[in-house]
Every structure is written in structure tokens, then in C-alpha cells.
Enzyme design. Structure first.
Site, PDB file in Angstrom:
ATOM      1  N   GLU A 179       0.932  -1.408  -0.088  1.00 25.02           N
ATOM      2  CA  GLU A 179      -0.082   0.071   0.001  1.00 25.02           C
ATOM      3  C   GLU A 179       0.774   1.335   0.171  1.00 25.02           C
ATOM      4  O   GLU A 179       0.525   2.430  -0.653  1.00 25.02           O
ATOM      5  CB  GLU A 179      -1.085   0.007   1.121  1.00 25.02           C
ATOM      6  CG  GLU A 179      -1.958  -1.097   1.189  1.00 25.02           C
ATOM      7  CD  GLU A 179      -2.874  -1.305   0.045  1.00 25.02           C
ATOM      8  OE1 GLU A 179      -3.296   0.111  -0.505  1.00 25.02           O
ATOM      9  OE2 GLU A 179      -2.940  -2.373  -0.760  1.00 25.02           O
ATOM     10  N   TRP A 215     -21.136  10.365 -19.526  1.00 28.22           N
ATOM     11  CA  TRP A 215     -21.817  10.082 -18.359  1.00 28.22           C
ATOM     12  C   TRP A 215     -23.273  10.876 -18.328  1.00 28.22           C
ATOM     13  O   TRP A 215     -23.524  11.858 -18.725  1.00 28.22           O
ATOM     14  CB  TRP A 215     -20.838  10.711 -17.188  1.00 28.22           C
ATOM     15  CG  TRP A 215     -19.457  10.123 -17.111  1.00 28.22           C
ATOM     16  CD1 TRP A 215     -18.420  10.990 -17.663  1.00 28.22           C
ATOM     17  CD2 TRP A 215     -19.043   8.784 -16.567  1.00 28.22           C
ATOM     18  NE1 TRP A 215     -17.233   9.987 -17.408  1.00 28.22           N
ATOM     19  CE2 TRP A 215     -17.667   9.084 -16.821  1.00 28.22           C
ATOM     20  CE3 TRP A 215     -19.829   7.761 -16.130  1.00 28.22           C
ATOM     21  CZ2 TRP A 215     -17.044   7.583 -16.567  1.00 28.22           C
ATOM     22  CZ3 TRP A 215     -19.056   6.776 -15.711  1.00 28.22           C
ATOM     23  CH2 TRP A 215     -17.492   6.657 -16.096  1.00 28.22           C
ATOM     24  N   ASN A 268     -10.675   1.255   3.102  1.00 32.07           N
ATOM     25  CA  ASN A 268     -10.172   0.973   1.793  1.00 32.07           C
ATOM     26  C   ASN A 268     -11.073   0.295   0.767  1.00 32.07           C
ATOM     27  O   ASN A 268     -11.305   0.573  -0.233  1.00 32.07           O
ATOM     28  CB  ASN A 268      -8.721   0.741   1.936  1.00 32.07           C
ATOM     29  CG  ASN A 268      -8.288   0.774   0.345  1.00 32.07           C
ATOM     30  OD1 ASN A 268      -7.884   1.650  -0.262  1.00 32.07           O
ATOM     31  ND2 ASN A 268      -7.574  -0.327  -0.188  1.00 32.07           N
ATOM     32  N   TRP A 300     -16.939  10.145 -12.715  1.00 32.37           N
ATOM     33  CA  TRP A 300     -16.105   9.690 -11.401  1.00 32.37           C
ATOM     34  C   TRP A 300     -15.378  11.023 -10.718  1.00 32.37           C
ATOM     35  O   TRP A 300     -15.159  11.111  -9.795  1.00 32.37           O
ATOM     36  CB  TRP A 300     -14.733   8.908 -12.064  1.00 32.37           C
ATOM     37  CG  TRP A 300     -14.141   9.535 -13.079  1.00 32.37           C
ATOM     38  CD1 TRP A 300     -14.269   9.359 -14.424  1.00 32.37           C
ATOM     39  CD2 TRP A 300     -12.825  10.240 -13.031  1.00 32.37           C
ATOM     40  NE1 TRP A 300     -13.228  10.054 -14.992  1.00 32.37           N
ATOM     41  CE2 TRP A 300     -12.561  10.560 -14.272  1.00 32.37           C
ATOM     42  CE3 TRP A 300     -11.995  10.892 -11.814  1.00 32.37           C
ATOM     43  CZ2 TRP A 300     -11.149  11.388 -14.184  1.00 32.37           C
ATOM     44  CZ3 TRP A 300     -11.046  11.533 -11.942  1.00 32.37           C
ATOM     45  CH2 TRP A 300     -10.720  11.735 -13.169  1.00 32.37           C
TER      46      TRP A 300
END
Length: 473
Positions: A271, A302, A340, A358
Site C-alpha cells: 500500500e 456520463w 479502503n 467519477w
């Protein structure tokens, strides 16, 4: 023996500190300053938890400096004006700080340099373990796929680990008192209010180091087995501390690197490498701040308009009708933190179930996350939307129901943040709309808890059609 000013930014600690180490090794008096940046703070809500987190971190530093008979210079203003003014007031001939590839920081730092003609300005590496052009492909190009980058990271660490991970121990005896160090202003003085910031983020670097020690000694070995389950104390919870530099990234790497062959330590180190990866992506491709790294995906259309806006509001306000998504969004809204695994789930849901850009979700996370980091936030959202570095394929669409069944099987996390579903059976809590009435425990769908705003199968079909424009070229 001329004075040096150290400008604290994303390194709110006194230990293992690259800028302080560089400044305190030259022999002259050293002063330490922090600026509450109005160019950032003025746009924030008055109850932003991150401001309080920073305030507590500075209070920890101020306490340690006062114990040494010196103080911290704190100002509230525009750093591009305040820092040059402090340099001149202190008659400093050197300014040292840790650089940052955030476009705002780069522009601000350039303005400071321009205002300090004749003064030595040094920036040092302290935000990541490896940065910028330190890791490149054999052709001298930046990496855009994670696994080769990770391999290069490991190779470089094996060759240079002692130097990379060596603690930067500053000679704090070089710190000098200054009449400009008049104490830390209160939150109210800064125009902010006390919040419900979690206790684990109220102790600055002192507390963060204790949390790191606890994680390494008691939980790191189990990280790979626990990290995906939001109801379990699996993560280190150090991401806000890492974001604001309450701990150094190399301090975390020092803890994990020697144990990297173990699954837990290796997974946690991974990570940290992802974090370095996204920062080098931002450095080499600053355009990711404004659009997708894979420019073909800019052609994806979108949904927009009132219906799309209502779906976005339902996502933000935790009323999508999908319990795991809603519980995750309540965790974010109530605490400033999100697990996460759940970040991937809710990001995928926004893009590939609701059909929304997004960038809307990226902006919402930027507003809410305690650990908001531009590089990681952009990278994570582009990964979820399949338009960034080493992103998931566009046809991979998280099923929020199966994710809930797999990672919160007994509904412990969902019940914690959606108490209105507490009476549901373990089987029904993942998809209340599909449950038998007896399993709902009296819950009234559409009244006590919303019905799903979209159907998973229909949303999947629409998403595959939406991304077809990219596949077609």
C-alpha cells in the site's frame, strides 16, 4: 552563521524530518514556521476536521519546542506573501521545505522563490519514499503499470535501502528562539470550530508514533487477513497521519521492509508503494488533476441532468438502498474516514451503477476525507472508473451485494452505521429488497430505508454499453 527558516507543510513532526535535518546541519540558528494557508482554508467549511487535525499536530510541535526554550512561528495568511516576509524579518539567508507535486503547491512555491531573489531556497524529499524521476523504466520513461513499478521499487530498496530508509535526525539544538513565535492561535482565531474529530487524531506526531508502534507490534502480521473487512480492526488507521506528515513515509517502510516476506507486512508495504506510484504519476502526468490519464476515456458519456443530480445526492447522503454503500458513505460523512475496501465499492457504484462522472465522486472525497491526498485520490478514482494507471477493466463492476456478503457477512459494519437495519437477519441485511417480510423485522422499505435507486443487472448492462465507445475506438 546566518539564520535558516524551515517551513513546515506536509511534515508536521520534529522527528525523522528531512527539512529540519538539512537546516540544522549548517551551523547557523534555525527557526521553524507554519502558515495556515488562506488560499486553501478560506474555501473550507468552518467545521472541517482536517483543520482541527492540523491544529492538534501543531500544538504537539509547539509543546515540544517550548520544552526546548524555543517556539513555533505560526501565521494565518497567504504563504506566498507570509513566507518571504518572515525570511526578511528573520534576516534568514536560507529557506528549507519539503516539496510537493500538488499543482497548487508547485505554483505557490515558485512564487515564493521568485520573491526571495538572493536567498537560498532548498526543497527536499519527504512526502514519499521514492519520488519523481528516481524510478524509471529501462527506456527512461515513467511507469504507468503498478507491478513493474513495484518491482523497480523493491530493486531500488534492496540496493539503496540503508540510505533511503535512514532516519533524518535533526540537531534540534540548532533551533533558536524568536520574538515572532507568539504561540498557536485558537481554532476560533482562525475562523474554525471544534469538531467531532476522532480521538486518535488529536495527539499529533506523538500519538501517531504510538499508533504506528501498536500496529506494527500487534496487528501488522495479520494485515493481509484483516484489511478487507470493515468491521474488523485491520487497517493501521495511519493514512491521515501520513497525509500530514505526523509520521515519515520512510518510518513506515522501515517497519515493513525487513518483514516483507511475511504476508501481512508485505501487503502493508504494498500500500505504501501504491502511494509512491500515484505520486510519481502526478509528477509526470499533472493532467490527471483535470481528466483521465487514458485520454480515450474522455469520450465516455456520463449521465447528467436533474435525475443524475438526484442520484448523486442519494449517493452522498447514504440513501441508495444498497446497505454496504450507504453504510460506507455514512462512515465517511460522520467520521471523515472510509475503509479502503469500501472506497473501491462506493467509487465503482457511482461510476458503474449510477452512471455518473467519477470526477463528481473525486471532488466529494476531496471535501470529506481526513486523509485526502490529491495524487492518491485521483489515482484511486481513475482506477475505479477504469481510465487511469493500471486501472481495473471497464467490464469489472463490483456487485455491492456480493461485496457485502463477502466482507461483512454478519452485517456488523452495516448495522453500526445503519441502525435502522439492525433488526434484519444476517441474510437479509445485504439486500433488504429481496428479503421475505419476516426477515425484515418490521422494516418498511421505502419508508424506514429506501429501495434501491438502480437495479444491479440493468446498471451493468448500461455500463458496458457506456464504455463501448472506448472499446470501439
Amino acid at each position: 552563521m546566518t539564520p535558516t527558516l524551515v517551513w513546515l507543510r506536509r511534515d508536521l513532526r520534529l522527528h525523522d524530518h528531512a527539512a529540519l535535518h538539512a537546516a540544522c546541519s549548517t551551523g547557523g540558528p534555525v527557526f521553524v514556521a507554519f502558515v495556515f494557508e488562506r488560499d486553501i482554508l478560506d474555501a473550507l467549511p468552518r467545521t472541517d476536521r482536517r483543520v482541527e487535525l492540523i491544529w492538534h499536530a501543531l500544538a504537539d510541535i509547539e509543546r515540544q519546542l517550548r520544552e526546548r526554550g524555543v517556539g513555533l512561528i505560526v501565521r494565518h495568511g497567504r504563504a506566498r506573501e507570509v513566507i518571504p516576509a518572515l525570511v526578511h524579518e528573520l534576516k534568514a539567508q536560507r529557506l528549507v521545505f519539503a516539496h510537493d507535486d500538488d499543482p497548487f503547491a508547485l505554483a505557490r512555491d515558485e512564487a515564493v522563490r521568485a520573491a526571495l531573489a538572493g536567498v537560498r531556497v532548498d526543497s527536499v524529499q519527504d512526502v514519499t519514499v521514492f519520488e519523481r524521476r528516481e524510478l524509471l523504466t529501462g527506456a527512461g520513461k515513467p511507469y504507468t503499470v503498478f507491478t513493474p513499478y513495484k518491482n523497480a521499487w523493491h530493486k531500488a530498496m534492496a540496493a539503496e535501502g540503508a540510505a533511503c530508509l535512514a532516519e533524518r535526525v535533526p540537531n534540534l539544538a540548532a533551533l533558536a528562539p524568536s520574538p515572532l513565535a507568539t504561540g498557536l492561535p485558537s481554532l476560533a482565531d482562525l475562523g474554525f470550530e471544534a469538531t467531532d474529530l476522532h480521538e486518535r487524531y488529536r495527539g499529533g506526531a506523538t500519538q501517531a508514533r504510538a499508533q504506528l508502534a501498536e500496529f506494527v507490534s500487534e496487528r501488522m502480521a495479520d494485515y493481509a487477513d484483516t484489511r478487507n473487512f470493515p468491521a474488523v480492526k485491520g487497517p493501521s488507521y495511519l493514512s491521515p497521519a501520513l497525509r500530514f506528515g505526523l509520521v515519515a513515509p520512510r518510518e513506515l517502510a522501515r517497519a515493513a521492509w525487513p518483514l516483507r516476506e511475511q504476508e501481512g507486512a508485505g501487503g502493508w508495504l504494498n500500500e505504501l508503494i501504491w502511494r509512491d506510484f500515484y505520486h510519481q504519476v502526478l509528477h509526470h502526468h499533472p493532467g490527471v488533476v483535470h481528466g483521465p490519464l487514458k485520454t480515450d476515456y474522455a469520450r465516455v458519456v456520463w449521465d447528467e441532468g436533474p435525475e443524475a443530480d438526484e442520484l448523486f445526492a442519494a449517493w452522498c447522503e447514504a440513501r441508495t438502498g444498497y446497505p454496504l454503500v450507504d453504510a460506507a458513505m455514512r462512515q465517511l460523512n460522520q467520521t471523515g474516514y472510509m475503509h479502503n475496501r469500501l472506497r473501491m465499492v462506493v467509487a465503482s457504484f457511482l461510476c458503474k451503477h449510477l452512471g455518473l462522472n467519477w470526477q463528481r465522486g473525486e471532488a466529494y472525497f476531496a471535501e470529506k476525507l481526513l486523509d485526502f491526498d490529491l495524487a492518491a485520490n485521483s489515482g484511486g478514482w481513475q482506477w475505479a472508473a477504469s481510465c487511469g494507471c493500471d486501472a481495473q477493466p471497464y467490464f469489472r463492476i463490483f456487485n455491492p451485494t456480493s461485496q457485502s456478503e463477502k466482507f461483512d457477512a454478519k452485517g456488523v459494519f452495516v448495522r453500526r452505521y445503519l441502525p435502522e437495519l439492525a433488526r434484519l437477519t444476517d441474510g437479509a441485511i445485504h439486500a433488504p429488497w429481496a428479503a421475505k417480510p419476516i426477515e425484515l423485522g418490521g422494516l418498511r422499505l421505502g419508508v424506514d430505508y429506501p429501495r434501491p435507486v438502480v437495479d444491479h443487472a440493468e446498471a451493468r448492462a448500461k455500463t458496458l454499453a457506456r464504455y463501448a465507445v472506448v472499446k470501439a475506438g
